[in-house]
Enzyme design. Structure first.
Site, PDB file in Angstrom:
ATOM      1  N   THR A 275       0.814  -1.219   0.000  1.00 53.00           N
ATOM      2  CA  THR A 275       0.000   0.000   0.000  1.00 53.00           C
ATOM      3  C   THR A 275       0.844   1.264   0.000  1.00 53.00           C
ATOM      4  OG1 THR A 275      -1.884   1.039   1.128  1.00 53.00           O
ATOM      5  CG2 THR A 275      -0.155   0.168   2.535  1.00 53.00           C
ATOM      6  N   LYS A 276       2.123   1.150   0.359  1.00 51.91           N
ATOM      7  CA  LYS A 276       2.996   2.317   0.452  1.00 51.91           C
ATOM      8  C   LYS A 276       3.334   2.921  -0.919  1.00 51.91           C
ATOM      9  CE  LYS A 276       3.386   2.339   4.951  1.00 51.91           C
ATOM     10  NZ  LYS A 276       2.836   3.434   5.782  1.00 51.91           N
TER      11      LYS A 276
END
Length: 346
Positions: A47-48
């Site tokens: 998700t980063k």
């Protein structure tokens, strides 16, 4: 005549629009419908990617980041990998201060992506000059033309998810989501997504997953920073020994703490029962919703969306290693069947 070639210009165009997948077996027996948003489908496998691209492009638009500059960040591994990936495409140098708690797999990935890595002791206070927070700050001060991303205290961390993850979840559920669950580290994912979802429907319950050894749950409940809550734990990218301003505590309804051992077994269970080879923090998220379900948080009408943040390949030397699990004392009479079954033919 031009051929009609359907191709992306680079991997950065693959960020976002990750799938929502129903959890069929791992939550069997619990009331409600459970859906996983699988962030390992991002090109950097976490998700980063969302915040790395968003923050860098905002810095470029404002003239803060210019060609030839250096990107510096504090990371448990995933944000660093995403920043290194974006740096490769955009032509920046990348320097990362990483916690020694990060898996060897993550550190190797960062180096192979071209980042310069400083491995800092994990179990020191945030203001210790050896901590990865302070090392990143020092490097930023020393290196001319550097930009410190500072994800823990960067409002853009929240904005990235407000503008991407939140709208995606709302659209994918047709607005029928009743509960949103996410692990809380920097707090950007849960805060930005929840901010968007609550604007659509203020009745949506937002549930944060914290780790034993972290200060976040107690701070949420008392608004007091209690150093007595802090002690070493093994889960990466979850919990904190400081209070990040990238966490909007007011928008989170409840925190649930999970243990290292339970989270590790839940990560392995996720593979066996759902075929989802995801990370340690994803196991923590699953463990968290199990505990919340046992507490009566959900009913038959609940539509629960949980963020599963990264890929299992980053934890081959940890939760997916029988040797590591054994060293931690995580195999006992209850969990001995979790050990991988391998037979050698002679």
């Amino acid at each position: 005549m031009k051929e009609n070639i359907q191709a992306y210009n680079n991997v950065l165009e693959l960020i976002g629009d990750t799938p929502l997948v129903k959890l069929n077996r791992v939550m069997k027996g619990y009331p409600g419908n459970f859906y996983a948003k699988i962030e390992s489908f991002n090109p950097g496998h976490s998700t980063k990617d969302r915040i790395a691209l968003y923050i860098i492009e905002q810095a470029e638009r404002k003239g803060i980041l210019k060609p030839g500059d250096t990107i510096i960040e504090t990371t448990s591994g995933n944000t660093g990998f995403s920043l290194a990936m974006v740096s490769v495409i955009k032509g920046y140098d990348c320097i990362l201060a990483v916690s020694s708690k990060s898996s060897k797999d993550k550190i190797a990935m960062l180096k192979n992506m071209g980042a310069k890595v400083y491995v800092c002791p994990a179990h020191v206070s945030a203001d210790d000059p050896r901590s990865y927070y302070q090392v990143a700050k020092r490097l930023h001060e020393e290196i001319k033309g550097s930009v410190y991303i500072n994800q823990y205290f960067n409002e853009l961390n929240i904005d990235a998810h407000y503008n991407s993850t939140g709208p995606e979840v709302w659209k994918q559920t047709g607005g029928n989501i009743t509960h949103f669950v996410a692990c809380c580290g920097t707090g950007g994912t849960i805060s930005g997504t929840a901010r968007y979802l609550k604007e659509q429907n203020s009745d949506i319950r937002v549930l944060g997953i914290d780790a034993y050894g972290s200060v976040l749950k107690k701070y949420h409940e008392t608004k007091e920073f209690d150093e007595e809550e802090i002690y070493p734990y093994r889960i990466e990218g979850l919990g904190k020994n400081l209070i990040p301003t990238a966490t909007d505590f007011d928008i989170i309804d409840k925190f649930e703490k999970v243990s290292d051992e339970d989270s590790a077994h839940s990560a392995r269970e996720l593979v066996r029962k759902e075929g989802m080879f995801l990370g340690y923090t994803s196991g923590a998220a699953i463990q968290g919703i199990k505990q919340l379900a046992k507490q009566g948080e959900f009913d038959e009408t609940s539509n629960v969306v949980v963020i599963l943040p990264d890929h299992g390949s980053r934890y081959m030397s940890k939760v997916f290693s029988d040797d590591w699990m054994m060293e931690q004392g995580f195999f006992d009479s209850v969990h001995e069947e979790d050990a991988t079954k391998v037979q050698f033919v002679k």
